[in-house]
Write an enzyme that holds these catalytic residues in place. Sequence first.
Site, short mmCIF file in Angstrom:
data_model
loop_
_atom_site.label_atom_id
_atom_site.label_comp_id
_atom_site.label_asym_id
_atom_site.label_seq_id
_atom_site.Cartn_x
_atom_site.Cartn_y
_atom_site.Cartn_z
CG ASP A 157 37.65 27.47 37.38
OD1 ASP A 157 38.33 27.04 38.33
OD2 ASP A 157 36.84 28.41 37.48
CG HIS B 77 35.72 34.69 37.23
ND1 HIS B 77 35.45 35.50 38.30
CD2 HIS B 77 36.30 33.57 37.74
CE1 HIS B 77 35.85 34.91 39.41
NE2 HIS B 77 36.37 33.74 39.10
#
Length: 435
Positions: free
Chosen positions: A370, A312
């Site tokens: 995600d 991330h």
Amino acid sequence: MRESKAKPSGSATLTYDNKKYEFPVFSGTEGPNVVDIRKLYGDADIFTYDPGFTSTASCESDITFIDGDKGILLYRGYSIDQLAAHSNFLEVCYLLLHGELPNKKEAAAFDHSITMHTMVHDQMSTFYRGFRRDAHPMAIMCGVVGALSAFYHDSTDINDPRQREVASHRLIAKMPTIAAMAYKYAVGQPFVYPLNNLGYTENFMRMTFSVPAEEYKVNPVLAKALDTIFILHADHEQNASTSTVRLAGSSGANPFACIAAGIACLWGPAHGGANEAALKMLEEIGTVDRIPEYIKKAKDKNDNFRLSGFGHRVYKNYDPRAKAMQAQTHAVLNEVGHGDDPILKVAMELERIALSDEYFIEKKLYPNIDFYSGITLKALGFPTSMFTALFALARTVGWIAQWKEMIEDPHQKIGRPRQLYTGAAQRDYVPLTKR
């Protein structure tokens, strides 16, 4: 109007062109201190240069805090893992809007207000018929949400606190209805109206998946997972879409237009489309036996392939939202049975490898939210085109809370970034005959 909570924390000195300029430094509750450079241009006649605003605090906020190095995400001081485990989405909505968790009376009143606003004006159904059936749900949501200001004139005065509250409740309440209608339109099924006796997430699932021909019963395990996804996506500090909402709102635009702007920004694949990208990667891998091939590609510096859904930009540790989502993902897969789905098999094996392989651990390429949300939404029955629309549904409350905070901030001005100009210097116009 809200008052600043920042505390003085010394000063910083800038030496430029043989002159020294001093600027105050402030500290917040958490995070790094900030240098107040509001007088920099006026005092020293220079700008700062910060593409992407990665080192610039654009506002003062007390809503959400992120520590990417430690893997911390707080809503109003509450850790995301506690909220995901013990709270529900509407309670989190109240928390983000008002700063505190509601008591029983406040929770009941808030739930009732949201429930009473879930219907959309009947004329809005004609908007959907103006789109092609294969239109992306985000294209539809941009248009429909922006059009809400044409139907609800009694909640567009941003200077009226009561109108701001009504607009906030309307947006939170109507977004599930709007998203479900976008799905129904795409698959050619009739729109389903909300039911007042159902909870927020249960209502959305019914509006999305039920048909008039038979009764629909909400599965509590699946509803809990989707509600958790909503909580985890409710806000994420000053990200691109939130900054877009604030920038649009700084001009005095009505709240419906501001949220439509946020939806448009979220649509970008680098922002809201990451879970869809993660699922497409799993589909590209296809079967478990091909995973070693793609792991090798991911480790090859000369290969352009990158694992979507791992690592991330902000979190350099395990994404705290992923920890909360992991349990719900496995609960959903166990509930619906994923034994026959090769894509979900690939996901589970890839997760196992990523959590045990030294390469992934060393580079902190942990599965992020995600990765898990894409798998979960697929298992719940949503097409990939709806993934970002669901993200927008959940993030609406965060956008509203941030917009409301900005409106009530006496120091906030219309957004006007500056630039480092490198174009032509001033020159004279040359007539066409002499060029």
